[in-house]
Each structure stands twice: as C-alpha cells, then as structure tokens.
Write a protein that holds these residues in place. Structure first.
Motif, PDB file in Angstrom:
ATOM      1  N   LEU A 234       0.825  -1.208   0.000  1.00  0.00           N
ATOM      2  CA  LEU A 234       0.000   0.000   0.000  1.00  0.00           C
ATOM      3  C   LEU A 234       0.856   1.253   0.000  1.00  0.00           C
ATOM      4  N   LEU A 235       1.912   1.261   0.805  1.00  0.00           N
ATOM      5  CA  LEU A 235       2.805   2.420   0.845  1.00  0.00           C
ATOM      6  C   LEU A 235       3.460   2.648  -0.512  1.00  0.00           C
ATOM      7  N   LEU A 236       3.870   1.560  -1.153  1.00  0.00           N
ATOM      8  CA  LEU A 236       4.506   1.683  -2.462  1.00  0.00           C
ATOM      9  C   LEU A 236       3.532   2.173  -3.524  1.00  0.00           C
ATOM     10  N   LEU A 237       2.269   1.732  -3.440  1.00  0.00           N
ATOM     11  CA  LEU A 237       1.265   2.164  -4.415  1.00  0.00           C
ATOM     12  C   LEU A 237       0.849   3.614  -4.196  1.00  0.00           C
ATOM     13  N   LEU A 238       0.876   4.040  -2.946  1.00  0.00           N
ATOM     14  CA  LEU A 238       0.483   5.422  -2.637  1.00  0.00           C
ATOM     15  C   LEU A 238       1.562   6.413  -3.042  1.00  0.00           C
ATOM     16  N   ALA A 239       2.809   5.958  -3.097  1.00  0.00           N
ATOM     17  CA  ALA A 239       3.896   6.832  -3.545  1.00  0.00           C
ATOM     18  C   ALA A 239       3.733   7.114  -5.043  1.00  0.00           C
ATOM     19  N   GLN A 240       3.982   8.329  -5.428  1.00  0.00           N
ATOM     20  CA  GLN A 240       3.811   8.723  -6.825  1.00  0.00           C
ATOM     21  C   GLN A 240       5.100   9.317  -7.388  1.00  0.00           C
ATOM     22  N   PRO A 241       6.102   8.472  -7.674  1.00  0.00           N
ATOM     23  CA  PRO A 241       7.350   8.998  -8.254  1.00  0.00           C
ATOM     24  C   PRO A 241       7.126   9.510  -9.672  1.00  0.00           C
ATOM     25  N   GLU A 242       7.891  10.497 -10.073  1.00  0.00           N
ATOM     26  CA  GLU A 242       7.743  11.084 -11.404  1.00  0.00           C
ATOM     27  C   GLU A 242       8.293  10.154 -12.486  1.00  0.00           C
ATOM     28  N   SER A 243       9.335   9.426 -12.168  1.00  0.00           N
ATOM     29  CA  SER A 243       9.963   8.538 -13.146  1.00  0.00           C
ATOM     30  C   SER A 243       9.088   7.316 -13.411  1.00  0.00           C
ATOM     31  N   THR A 244       8.810   7.041 -14.679  1.00  0.00           N
ATOM     32  CA  THR A 244       8.015   5.871 -15.044  1.00  0.00           C
ATOM     33  C   THR A 244       8.743   4.578 -14.690  1.00  0.00           C
ATOM     34  N   GLY A 245      10.046   4.558 -14.919  1.00  0.00           N
ATOM     35  CA  GLY A 245      10.832   3.377 -14.584  1.00  0.00           C
ATOM     36  C   GLY A 245      10.805   3.073 -13.107  1.00  0.00           C
ATOM     37  N   LEU A 246      10.921   4.120 -12.274  1.00  0.00           N
ATOM     38  CA  LEU A 246      10.878   3.942 -10.823  1.00  0.00           C
ATOM     39  C   LEU A 246       9.498   3.467 -10.383  1.00  0.00           C
ATOM     40  N   LYS A 247       8.477   3.994 -11.045  1.00  0.00           N
ATOM     41  CA  LYS A 247       7.110   3.587 -10.712  1.00  0.00           C
ATOM     42  C   LYS A 247       6.902   2.098 -10.997  1.00  0.00           C
ATOM     43  N   HIS A 248       7.409   1.634 -12.121  1.00  0.00           N
ATOM     44  CA  HIS A 248       7.292   0.213 -12.468  1.00  0.00           C
ATOM     45  C   HIS A 248       8.091  -0.658 -11.501  1.00  0.00           C
ATOM     46  N   MET A 249       9.258  -0.190 -11.101  1.00  0.00           N
ATOM     47  CA  MET A 249      10.075  -0.950 -10.166  1.00  0.00           C
ATOM     48  C   MET A 249       9.376  -1.076  -8.815  1.00  0.00           C
ATOM     49  N   MET A 250       8.758   0.011  -8.356  1.00  0.00           N
ATOM     50  CA  MET A 250       8.042  -0.018  -7.079  1.00  0.00           C
ATOM     51  C   MET A 250       6.831  -0.938  -7.158  1.00  0.00           C
ATOM     52  N   ALA A 251       6.177  -0.966  -8.318  1.00  0.00           N
ATOM     53  CA  ALA A 251       5.028  -1.861  -8.492  1.00  0.00           C
ATOM     54  C   ALA A 251       5.479  -3.321  -8.437  1.00  0.00           C
ATOM     55  N   ALA A 252       6.629  -3.618  -9.038  1.00  0.00           N
ATOM     56  CA  ALA A 252       7.163  -4.986  -9.000  1.00  0.00           C
ATOM     57  C   ALA A 252       7.521  -5.390  -7.573  1.00  0.00           C
TER      58      ALA A 252
END
Length: 295
Positions: free
Chosen positions: A245-263
């Motif tokens: 939940l914490l990772l999903l609530l975070a909204q990084p600007e980088s698309t790559g970082l967002k995908h890494m956090m989702a993984a």
C-alpha cells in the motif's frame, strides 16, 4: 495442523494465479499480442504450478483423477472441476487475445467467474471442517477471496482497484485472526468430548495414548509458540498489505521507478501471503489434539 510446504505453495500461488485470470477475463488490462502472452504465461504459471504442488501432499497422487467424480459431495472435487473449466475457457480466451488480437468478452466473463469459483471452492475445503474451529467460519472464505482479488489486481497493474482491495483484505485478515483465536474455546470441545467420557464428570489425561508418534500427531497436531506466531503475523501483515500500500500510494515522477516499485509491491505481497498461509495451517488446532493432551 502441520504446515506442509506443498499446501502452502498451492494456496499461495493458485489464489494469485486465478485472481490474475479473473482480471484478464474482465479485460483488466485490455491486452493483446505479446503483452497478453506475458500476462497469461504468468497467470497460468502460478495457477497450474500451485495446483501441481498440491498433488505432492496426496498419499496416492496416481488416484488424483478419481477426485473429479465426487463433485456432488466433495469441495475438493468441485475445486478440481472449476479449476479445469477455468483453465480451459481462459485458454481459449488467451488464444484469441494473443494470436488473433481479439477479446472474446463472453468467454472472458465465464472464465473470470470460474476462476473466482475455483478460489471459493478451495476456501470451502477448509471452511467446512468442523473439527478445526479456527477454519470453520465464513471468514476463511472471505480471506481467500480477498487475498486473490487484491493480489490479482496488483499483478494486473490495476493500481486504482488494488489500493482499496488491499485495505479490505488487510481488515479481513485481522478479523480472521481475531475470530480464529477464540474459535476453539467457543466451539466447546474438551477432553471429555474428545474421549466420549464427558457425561461421567470431569476428565483429564492420565498418560498419553501411546509412547511414539503416529499419523494424527504428525499431520493434525502442530504447536507454534505464541511469541513466534505474533512475530510472523506482524511480518506477514507488513509484507502482504502495509508495504504494498505504501509503495502504491507513492507517486514517483519517473516511469521506470514507478514500475520498479510496483514490481516490489507484487513480490512483497507474495511473500506476505506465503507467511500468512504458513500461519493459517500452523495455528489451526484440530480437536484430535485434545485426545493427546496437546491443548
């Protein structure tokens, strides 16, 4: 109950696999071609891998096919029928999406329904057992279904759906633990009822029934320390729900970082569910334990 690795792998992977198949059948995400192939390989790998793992816990795996004939009375048989139906229907749906670029929505809806029914029938295998009060509750079904839907949403990349479902699954997990911790005492089973001597007065065990171990003790009596159980609950809850939940609530600007956090969120949830499943079996108290003075 003895937390056999094969059953833990089965309940963890199959739930997530059929959860992902449910979303794919609903068109979430609406993918075709190579992207669809990746999603379906992942979903089938987990669903089929989990089902195959469950056969290692069978005393006679060669007789597994006979289970399909008992669908009128056996939840295990119903689970097998629903699983095969879901895999076949979703296989046709996948063929259209991957090779023809077509979304056969009618097949997808049927496959999604059968996938959820598979998870429900799996939960009923445990929820029907009156001999294990911790499992004999509607909360067992709610837990299996909520875990499958939340994990499936995570793996399908449906962040907007995954957030509330993870929260709901977390609440259901807490309620399942709360109700389960009181279930054995509220069931009213005692040494007297276990031995059939309760009508004659207060009963206590004088000596163990035998000096060695046996099948019942190996499979149905497992003792886990309360301190260790609490520690594992915190770890499982944190990995399965809090961190994702914490990772999903975070909204990084980088698309790559967002995908890494989702993984990372998916892997964390998978590890947390596995921990929760281990506790699901390890903390379950079978009434036969009363006969052996294990409660």
């Amino acid at each position: 109950m003895h937390p056999a690795p094969s059953v833990i792998i089965f309940t963890t992977l199959s739930g997530l696999g059929f959860g992902l198949l449910t979303y794919l059948g609903l068109g979430l995400p609406d993918v075709t071609g190579l992207t669809a192939l990746v999603f379906f390989v992942l979903a089938y790998g987990m669903a089929v891998g989990g089902l195959l793992a469950s056969t290692f816990h069978l005393g006679h795996p060669e007789r597994a096919m006979k289970a399909f004939s008992q669908w009128r009375s056996s939840w295990l048989s119903r689970e097998g029928c629903c699983a095969v139906g879901a895999l076949l229907i979703m296989g046709l749906f996948a063929f259209g999406a991957v090779f023809l670029g077509a979304q056969w929505r009618f097949l997808g809806l049927i496959g999604a329904a059968l996938s959820l029914m598979t998870v429900f029938t799996t939960s009923m295998i445990y929820a029907q057992l009156k001999s294990i009060p911790r499992w004999n509750s509607a909360w067992t079904c709610a837990m299996f279904l909520s875990f499958s839907l939340a994990g499936g949403a995570l793996m399908a990349g449906q962040v907007g759906v995954a957030k509330p479902l993870l929260l709901i699954a977390a609440i259901i997990q807490l309620l399942t633990w709360y109700v389960g911790d009181r279930a054995f005492g509220e069931a009213g089973s005692t040494v007297g009822s276990a031995t059939g001597l309760g009508e004659r007065g207060s009963v206590r065990a004088f000596e163990p029934p035998h000096t060695g171990s046996n099948y019942l003790l190996r499979e149905f009596v497992h003792e886990v320390g309360r301190k260790h159980a609490l520690k594992l609950r915190v770890i499982g809850f944190g990995l399965a729900f809090a961190l994702p939940l914490l990772l999903l609530l975070a909204q990084p600007e980088s698309t790559g970082l967002k995908h890494m956090m989702a993984a990372i969120a998916v892997l964390s949830h998978l590890a947390g569910v596995a921990c929760s499943r281990w506790l699901f079996f390890a903390e379950a108290e079978h009434v036969v334990g009363l006969y052996y003075g294990k409660r």
